[in-house]
Write a protein that holds these residues in place. Sequence first.
Motif, PDB file in Angstrom:
ATOM      1  N   PRO A  89     -10.896  -0.471   8.615  1.00 50.64           N
ATOM      2  CA  PRO A  89     -12.013  -0.385   7.677  1.00 50.64           C
ATOM      3  C   PRO A  89     -13.290   0.161   8.327  1.00 50.64           C
ATOM      4  O   PRO A  89     -13.611  -0.194   9.461  1.00 50.64           O
ATOM      5  CB  PRO A  89     -12.214  -1.837   7.235  1.00 50.64           C
ATOM      6  N   ARG A 112       0.845  -1.199   0.000  1.00 50.64           N
ATOM      7  CA  ARG A 112       0.000   0.000   0.000  1.00 50.64           C
ATOM      8  C   ARG A 112       0.882   1.251   0.000  1.00 50.64           C
ATOM      9  O   ARG A 112       0.630   2.222  -0.719  1.00 50.64           O
ATOM     10  CB  ARG A 112      -0.903  -0.038   1.245  1.00 50.64           C
ATOM     11  N   VAL A 118      -5.134  -1.643  -4.250  1.00 48.08           N
ATOM     12  CA  VAL A 118      -4.338  -2.474  -3.331  1.00 48.08           C
ATOM     13  C   VAL A 118      -4.847  -3.921  -3.386  1.00 48.08           C
ATOM     14  O   VAL A 118      -4.074  -4.873  -3.436  1.00 48.08           O
ATOM     15  CB  VAL A 118      -4.402  -1.940  -1.874  1.00 48.08           C
ATOM     16  N   GLN A 119      -6.176  -4.055  -3.414  1.00 47.85           N
ATOM     17  CA  GLN A 119      -6.792  -5.391  -3.514  1.00 47.85           C
ATOM     18  C   GLN A 119      -6.326  -6.102  -4.782  1.00 47.85           C
ATOM     19  O   GLN A 119      -5.981  -7.273  -4.757  1.00 47.85           O
ATOM     20  CB  GLN A 119      -8.306  -5.198  -3.664  1.00 47.85           C
ATOM     21  N   PHE A 161     -12.954   5.557   2.118  1.00 46.70           N
ATOM     22  CA  PHE A 161     -11.888   5.005   1.268  1.00 46.70           C
ATOM     23  C   PHE A 161     -11.086   6.152   0.670  1.00 46.70           C
ATOM     24  O   PHE A 161     -11.503   7.299   0.725  1.00 46.70           O
ATOM     25  CB  PHE A 161     -12.475   4.093   0.176  1.00 46.70           C
ATOM     26  N   GLU A 172      -8.074   1.638  -2.480  1.00 48.50           N
ATOM     27  CA  GLU A 172      -8.106   0.307  -1.848  1.00 48.50           C
ATOM     28  C   GLU A 172      -8.367  -0.791  -2.875  1.00 48.50           C
ATOM     29  O   GLU A 172      -7.866  -1.903  -2.730  1.00 48.50           O
ATOM     30  CB  GLU A 172      -9.169   0.237  -0.746  1.00 48.50           C
ATOM     31  N   ARG A 173      -9.152  -0.471  -3.902  1.00 46.40           N
ATOM     32  CA  ARG A 173      -9.379  -1.492  -4.925  1.00 46.40           C
ATOM     33  C   ARG A 173      -8.083  -1.780  -5.667  1.00 46.40           C
ATOM     34  O   ARG A 173      -7.828  -2.913  -6.082  1.00 46.40           O
ATOM     35  CB  ARG A 173     -10.487  -1.051  -5.880  1.00 46.40           C
ATOM     36  N   VAL A 225      -7.319  -4.405   3.351  1.00 45.82           N
ATOM     37  CA  VAL A 225      -6.241  -3.642   2.707  1.00 45.82           C
ATOM     38  C   VAL A 225      -6.182  -2.198   3.194  1.00 45.82           C
ATOM     39  O   VAL A 225      -5.438  -1.389   2.667  1.00 45.82           O
ATOM     40  CB  VAL A 225      -6.339  -3.670   1.157  1.00 45.82           C
ATOM     41  N   ILE A 226      -6.963  -1.883   4.201  1.00 44.99           N
ATOM     42  CA  ILE A 226      -6.945  -0.551   4.822  1.00 44.99           C
ATOM     43  C   ILE A 226      -6.797  -0.801   6.328  1.00 44.99           C
ATOM     44  O   ILE A 226      -7.370  -1.766   6.850  1.00 44.99           O
ATOM     45  CB  ILE A 226      -8.238   0.238   4.478  1.00 44.99           C
ATOM     46  N   ILE A 234     -11.825  -6.019   0.707  1.00 44.18           N
ATOM     47  CA  ILE A 234     -11.307  -4.646   0.827  1.00 44.18           C
ATOM     48  C   ILE A 234     -11.043  -4.263   2.292  1.00 44.18           C
ATOM     49  O   ILE A 234     -10.215  -3.405   2.576  1.00 44.18           O
ATOM     50  CB  ILE A 234     -12.287  -3.653   0.132  1.00 44.18           C
ATOM     51  N   ARG A 235     -11.730  -4.955   3.211  1.00 43.98           N
ATOM     52  CA  ARG A 235     -11.561  -4.632   4.636  1.00 43.98           C
ATOM     53  C   ARG A 235     -10.171  -4.991   5.146  1.00 43.98           C
ATOM     54  O   ARG A 235      -9.787  -4.572   6.234  1.00 43.98           O
ATOM     55  CB  ARG A 235     -12.609  -5.389   5.454  1.00 43.98           C
TER      56      ARG A 235
END
Length: 461
Positions: free
Chosen positions: A453, A136, A437-438, A242, A434-435, A449-450, A446-447
């Motif tokens: 969340p 990230r 990073v996913q 996000f 985030e998408r 990669v942040i 997605i929860r």
Amino acid sequence: MQERIKAILLREPSDEIIKAEGWVRTKRDSKNVCFLEINDGSSLKGLQVVVDKDSFNNNEVLDKITTGSSVICEGKIVASLGGNQKVEMQLSSLTLVGECPVDYPLQKKRHTIEFLREIAHLRPRTNLLGAVTRVRNTLAYAVHSFFQENGFIYVNTPLITCSDAEGAGETFQVTTLDLDKVPLTKEGSVDYSKDFFGKKASLTVSGQLEGETYAMAMKNIYTFGPTFRAENSNTTKHLAEFWMVEPEMAFCSLDGDMEIAESFLKYIFSKCLEKNPEDMEFFDNFVLKGNIETLRHVIETPFAHMTYTDAIKVLEKENDHFDFPVHWGSDIQTEHEKFLTEKVCKSPVIVTDYPKEIKAFYMKLNEDGKTVRGMDVLVPRIGEIIGGSERESDLNILLSRINELGLNPEDYWWYLDLRKYGSVPHSGFGLGFERAVQYVTGVQNIRDVIPYPRYVKSADF
Ligand code: 4AD
Ligand code: MG
């Protein structure tokens, strides 16, 4: 500055005494020797510290060290006899900075990703979240370097606004009023003149509109900041908070927009392969097999292109297999996006020229009067990763679109001014950070990669 473990691991063996600080990931103890693995988040691999218990004079401290303890180790770097690492530290001095009792939740066994979400404050200490955090970071840096290298100016747009940029009504309200207690107006609505800003304010859903005002002066700009959507979607790709990257280019048509979007994505993806090879290898092994190969292919191959109308023609043939059958005018949903990217194009695809009814008011109207110069970049597995468009630069057409959609032109007076004073064709897009990073990591939800969340019924940390 204290040397990070990533740099220590690249050292050659020498007699110099060096220092490593970090948290103990594992401790393997036997009668004569003890192995500690110390990690400081700088790399997937930790530093193996070898303690010769016969010569080490501080075995009491050693006994107190457990998984999770924070330590400072000093010693020489020597060639490692084990196969897992090139070098290791031969310990000469050890400081236990913080003990870690046995109820530490991150013991050696593998934990489910759902459990890790419940300990969001500790999960960065796992291999998975450590690797996600580093990738990230690389992506964020690459976002800046791509735009900086191409002459874009970084602009910070406000988080509190009084206009709904997407006109979709998914805003979180910002108020200092106690809405249960405020007196209502004669019409029965809340009197926002008494509120902090003197009117109804909300958290931004996109920095685009304000970004456009700066593009109308600085030509090429980008924003990169948090955005908020009260979207009631409990999915693996929606968050309530996000980060979005939004470039905006003056004197630029949709073709230019698509070109920049494609080279931007390829640039940031390739930076991850270049700068985080170990982490990417880890994802490939434990999260999504074949991911590196796929990314390389995506970077080397031109994206597919399709108009919305053509996409619908392809999708309609498969209507029997969809939960939501489509026809011209329908939204393209995740199942359709997956079909287009995974089955039809087998690559990312840019879909353009959507019906005006399903897109935001600011998109440039095509000559057919029915479709707009919008584009979505769809990628396999995730679907929409970028949404963008050429903007309507004609004052009268924009005004009539605003009216048509029941928005209040007074809220957009400053936005309309841009079309009055030196209007130019201009375009931009928004990447859901985030998408991205996913997509790069292969992480499914997605929860994960942040760091913290935010989604429906979830803001615990
Ligand atoms: O397609 P969207 O809504 O476009 C805009 O906001 C435009 N103002 C962008 C622009 O032209 N400057 O959102 C852009 C991207 C989507 O493609 C998606 O990747 C991401 O933002 N996104 C979300 N990501 C996570 N959670 C959500 N709830 C998201 N909503 C959109
Ligand atoms: Mg969109």
